[in-house]
Design a protein around this motif. Sequence first.
Motif: not given
Length: 823
Positions: A519-540
């Motif tokens: 089940x940790x794989x779900x957390x990893x995927x959710x974390x990656x998805x959250x980091x993608x949102x933060x990166x998109x903020x920095x990229x405009x």
Amino acid sequence: MTQTPPTQAAALAREGDPVLAAVLVAIGAATAVTGVIEGLLAPPAFPVLAVVFVVSVGVTAVYQIPSGRAPGPPALGVAAALLVIAVPGTNPLFDVGLWVVAFFVSKLVVTRSPWMAAQWSGQAAVAALAFVFGARALAASGVPGWIAVPLGLAAYFAVVLAIDFIRSKGQWSRTGRGVGLGALSPARLALVWGVATLVALVDWAISEGYLQVLVGADDELELARQTIPLLIVALVFYALAKRRETRVSERRLNGIVDAARALPWNPEDDLTNTMKSFAERAVDAAVFTVRRTPPGRNEIGAKFTRTGALVDPQLDETPYDDEDGVPGEHEQDAVEPVEYLVAMRKDGGVPFSQEDERALDAIGHIASETARVRGAYDLLLDRVDRDSLTGLPNYNAFQRSLVRLNEDRQYASGLAVLFIDLDQFKRLNDTEGHHVGDEMLATVATRLRASVRPHDFVARVGGDEFVVILTKLQSLAESKAIADRIVANLSKPVLLDGREYRPLVSVGLAFSAAQETDPRSIVVDADHSMLSIKRSRRQGGPSFESSIGISPHRSSRINEIVAKAIDDGTLNVVYQPIVNMAEDRIWAFESLVRYTHPELGRISTSSLIEKAKGLGRMDQLTKLVIAASLKSAREFQRVVPSVRTMTINLEVEQIRDEHVGGFLKEIVPQYPEVTLCLELNERSTKDIDDELRAQAEVFREMGMLIALDDYGSEASSVGALVSIPMDILKIDRSLAGNLDDTRQREVVRALQGFSDAFEYSTIVEGVEAQEQAEILLQIGVKHAQGFFYGRPVPFAQTMSRLKNSGDAGTLGRPRLAERGRLG
């Protein structure tokens, strides 16, 4: 409506008639006064005899025997037998009056209640008059004394029972509710009457000179004939009373010691029931109850407080339940009231003593301390798992809860993880101060808990990071809708330190449609998805509004991969040798399934099996393995004729005809040169029924072998050894991992002895070193399987080994000593 316990109901009924009580008290007083007057008018010839009589009655009246098989009827004694001196006496009213006075004093000492003692004395006075004057009337009419005395005693006990029956309003039923005589024990009545009759007749015979004891006409001898029997009776029953008192004291002490030795009491048991159980061992009482009212008349009680810590329902592993009617936000305001452990004595029995009360108080104190310690322990665990600032569960609690929620869900029940990051939180802390940052975190935590459902889970896992586990989902769309609602609530303005702020969050969402192997794989995927949102903020990307990123979680893809591999028959079957260690030769192979995906790599066997079950393809997978294994076994046997056994793994439910059983009956006869062994997982045998046992016998008659697999692993049961017909016992590697340990070695030896007794073959799994094999041979084990003899390898490598080395168990090592042949 609250029902009154039987004993309490009878007691209330008896105390509820003040007129009858007053009449009995008056009769008792009148009888005593009349006796005193008679004694003054006609003084006794031997004053010493009167003193001895009073002392003997007082001592003897203490000893009583219950007359009922259930609460209700009174306890009866043999003090009435001493009234026999009044039957031939010249002043019976004086004798009865003295007897009533002695009876009253005895009851007063025991009950410590003058009013109750007076009532009992009045009841006894009526019965005593019936006995004495009834027996005198019979004797005057020519009835022999040895008949008149027993009949008089019968009249005594009948009057006592009749008056008590009236006082209790007839509540002598077996249940204690309603009118009846079911609680009365004829056997006990006969015992009391018999003992009293024997004492009375012996006393009467000695005093009248019938037994030729102390024969003579002197006054001293006459006094001796009158007093000695009374003293003997008093001494005997005093000794009996002391013996009973000693046994009661031992019971109290044993009950308290048992309660103390049992600490800590089993937390899974109800504390109240455990407390009452130990109280029953310590104190002789008919009924024990726990209530919020103090003990009443003729009762004893001990204060009991079930104070305990309140645990966050998110951290409680029991299913969610709000039937207590207390809203979650007010749980902390709930206060446990003081309760009382109350004991109620059998009606008519010996009243409670101070020692009884102290014993009950000790049990209540132990229970209260147990509740306090449990509460402190639960509170400590709760604090370990809780974030002190927000009150939410912390990262450790989140990890455990994720595993539990994943394991507890049904296959079709979806689960989603939201990884939430509070953006620009560091800037808020640095510019406005940590106190404002703390208030922001507390507000976010409060809004999160208010936004989720009761069965969801919220935790703070880092400085400005939160996670939410959504459970019982039907689809990704449902999880997205809940996430949108959470984000909307979090993004509302909040007033902190006089200024308005609008929280900004980045949320990663990962949805899992089926139970996960990791089940940790779900957390990893959710974390990656959250980091993608933060990166998109920095990229405009959007900088001033909260956003949700959805992860393409791979669980559904793995399902598709496994389903396709089974449907296409592209799974791999590997074979591991099973060796006769004594002869160092292979006699069987176990077939195991493997699968390696070109992109994802190897999928673990446990995950593969789990996915196959969830997809409803487990039987299909098993049939593929059986077909491949039998085909391979035929080829192995052609190379090495002695290797003719192939084992495959099944769960016991699969041997039914509608699963794999019918397929086995069709395919096995096509391979007469191969012996197929069905390894039934030990954990799956717990629900075996007669139909499955019969099916196993059918397979054995067809020439197949039955093995009990993985015995000794977690949650193994001795019952599994006898629950299903079998030929082979396979001992799990966990019992052979450290054979230097004497305990582990003796367990294996015992299992080998069991197999020898029932003519089973024993195979120990997980043998990885020669030292293990040598120890197993020393304790009588002949067969083993493990990396020491060979790893599971595909068909081609197995064929190469057989062609090059034949049935040799060990390759490139000295063979172990010969010790016999496989039966």
